[in-house]
Design a protein around this motif. Structure first.
Motif, PDB file in Angstrom:
ATOM      1  N   GLU A  31     -14.983 -33.784 -18.179  1.00 58.31           N
ATOM      2  CA  GLU A  31     -15.661 -34.942 -18.735  1.00 58.31           C
ATOM      3  C   GLU A  31     -16.564 -35.581 -17.687  1.00 58.31           C
ATOM      4  O   GLU A  31     -16.127 -35.819 -16.562  1.00 58.31           O
ATOM      5  CB  GLU A  31     -14.645 -35.980 -19.216  1.00 58.31           C
ATOM      6  N   ILE A  32     -17.795 -35.836 -18.066  1.00 58.63           N
ATOM      7  CA  ILE A  32     -18.704 -36.584 -17.198  1.00 58.63           C
ATOM      8  C   ILE A  32     -18.812 -37.979 -17.803  1.00 58.63           C
ATOM      9  O   ILE A  32     -19.519 -38.204 -18.779  1.00 58.63           O
ATOM     10  CB  ILE A  32     -20.084 -35.901 -17.077  1.00 58.63           C
ATOM     11  N   SER A  36     -16.322 -40.143 -13.351  1.00 54.14           N
ATOM     12  CA  SER A  36     -16.640 -38.857 -12.714  1.00 54.14           C
ATOM     13  C   SER A  36     -18.123 -38.684 -12.397  1.00 54.14           C
ATOM     14  O   SER A  36     -18.487 -37.820 -11.606  1.00 54.14           O
ATOM     15  CB  SER A  36     -16.160 -37.700 -13.594  1.00 54.14           C
ATOM     16  N   ALA A  37     -18.996 -39.504 -12.974  1.00 58.31           N
ATOM     17  CA  ALA A  37     -20.443 -39.360 -12.738  1.00 58.31           C
ATOM     18  C   ALA A  37     -20.816 -39.491 -11.260  1.00 58.31           C
ATOM     19  O   ALA A  37     -21.659 -38.723 -10.781  1.00 58.31           O
ATOM     20  CB  ALA A  37     -21.230 -40.346 -13.594  1.00 58.31           C
ATOM     21  N   PRO A  38     -20.213 -40.418 -10.501  1.00 60.00           N
ATOM     22  CA  PRO A  38     -20.550 -40.465  -9.068  1.00 60.00           C
ATOM     23  C   PRO A  38     -20.183 -39.169  -8.346  1.00 60.00           C
ATOM     24  O   PRO A  38     -20.914 -38.719  -7.458  1.00 60.00           O
ATOM     25  CB  PRO A  38     -19.748 -41.651  -8.542  1.00 60.00           C
ATOM     26  N   PHE A  65     -19.934 -36.416 -22.297  1.00 66.35           N
ATOM     27  CA  PHE A  65     -21.119 -36.590 -21.468  1.00 66.35           C
ATOM     28  C   PHE A  65     -21.755 -37.932 -21.808  1.00 66.35           C
ATOM     29  O   PHE A  65     -22.236 -38.124 -22.922  1.00 66.35           O
ATOM     30  CB  PHE A  65     -22.093 -35.439 -21.741  1.00 66.35           C
ATOM     31  N   CYS A  66     -21.734 -38.866 -20.865  1.00 65.29           N
ATOM     32  CA  CYS A  66     -22.262 -40.201 -21.148  1.00 65.29           C
ATOM     33  C   CYS A  66     -23.576 -40.453 -20.412  1.00 65.29           C
ATOM     34  O   CYS A  66     -24.074 -39.594 -19.683  1.00 65.29           O
ATOM     35  CB  CYS A  66     -21.222 -41.268 -20.783  1.00 65.29           C
ATOM     36  N   SER A  67     -24.100 -41.651 -20.572  1.00 67.97           N
ATOM     37  CA  SER A  67     -25.391 -42.002 -19.975  1.00 67.97           C
ATOM     38  C   SER A  67     -25.371 -41.903 -18.451  1.00 67.97           C
ATOM     39  O   SER A  67     -26.407 -41.637 -17.840  1.00 67.97           O
ATOM     40  CB  SER A  67     -25.822 -43.392 -20.422  1.00 67.97           C
ATOM     41  N   ALA A  68     -24.233 -42.090 -17.838  1.00 68.65           N
ATOM     42  CA  ALA A  68     -24.152 -41.961 -16.378  1.00 68.65           C
ATOM     43  C   ALA A  68     -24.457 -40.525 -15.953  1.00 68.65           C
ATOM     44  O   ALA A  68     -25.086 -40.295 -14.913  1.00 68.65           O
ATOM     45  CB  ALA A  68     -22.781 -42.393 -15.880  1.00 68.65           C
TER      46      ALA A  68
END
Length: 119
Positions: A31-32, A36-38, A65-68
């Motif tokens: 999952e992003i 986890s995006a950073p 998958f999100c906006s980050a």
């Protein structure tokens, strides 16, 4: 020449890196999200520091998958030559946000790694 995941920063995501000539193929699974995006950004930055001609990000194993995550891809796009960032996606989970935001007009969206590697 192939690099292993141990050359990349530690991350909660499952990440692989494969070099195909001067093209880096970054496989991502999991999952992003905001947490986890950073880490995703750190991995992308580590790959970009090696100055690939193309960066192929394979998101076929990403389940969220999100906006980050989109921000990470947009930042990578700004650091690479035009059309040098390519995303592989076969699901609406990852291709949907790219299309909805219009990022797919700047970032190549492909169904397979082989398709993404070719001009």
């Amino acid at each position: 020449m192939t690099s292993s995941s141990r050359d990349l920063p530690a991350t909660e995501l499952a990440v692989t890196l494969d070099w195909r000539g001067r093209a880096a193929v970054l496989g991502v699974a999991g999952e992003i999200d905001l947490l986890s995006a950073p880490e995703f950004a750190d991995v992308v930055d580590a790959v970009l520091a090696r100055e690939p001609e193309k960066l192929v990000v394979d998101l076929r194993e990403v389940t969220f998958f999100c906006s980050a995550g989109l921000q990470v891809l947009a930042a990578a796009h700004r650091r690479l030559a035009e059309r040098a960032l390519r995303v592989v996606s076969d699901s609406a989970v990852t291709s949907g946000p790219l299309k909805t935001t219009g990022l797919d007009t700047w970032i190549g969206l492909h169904a397979t790694i082989d398709e993404a590697l070719h001009p």
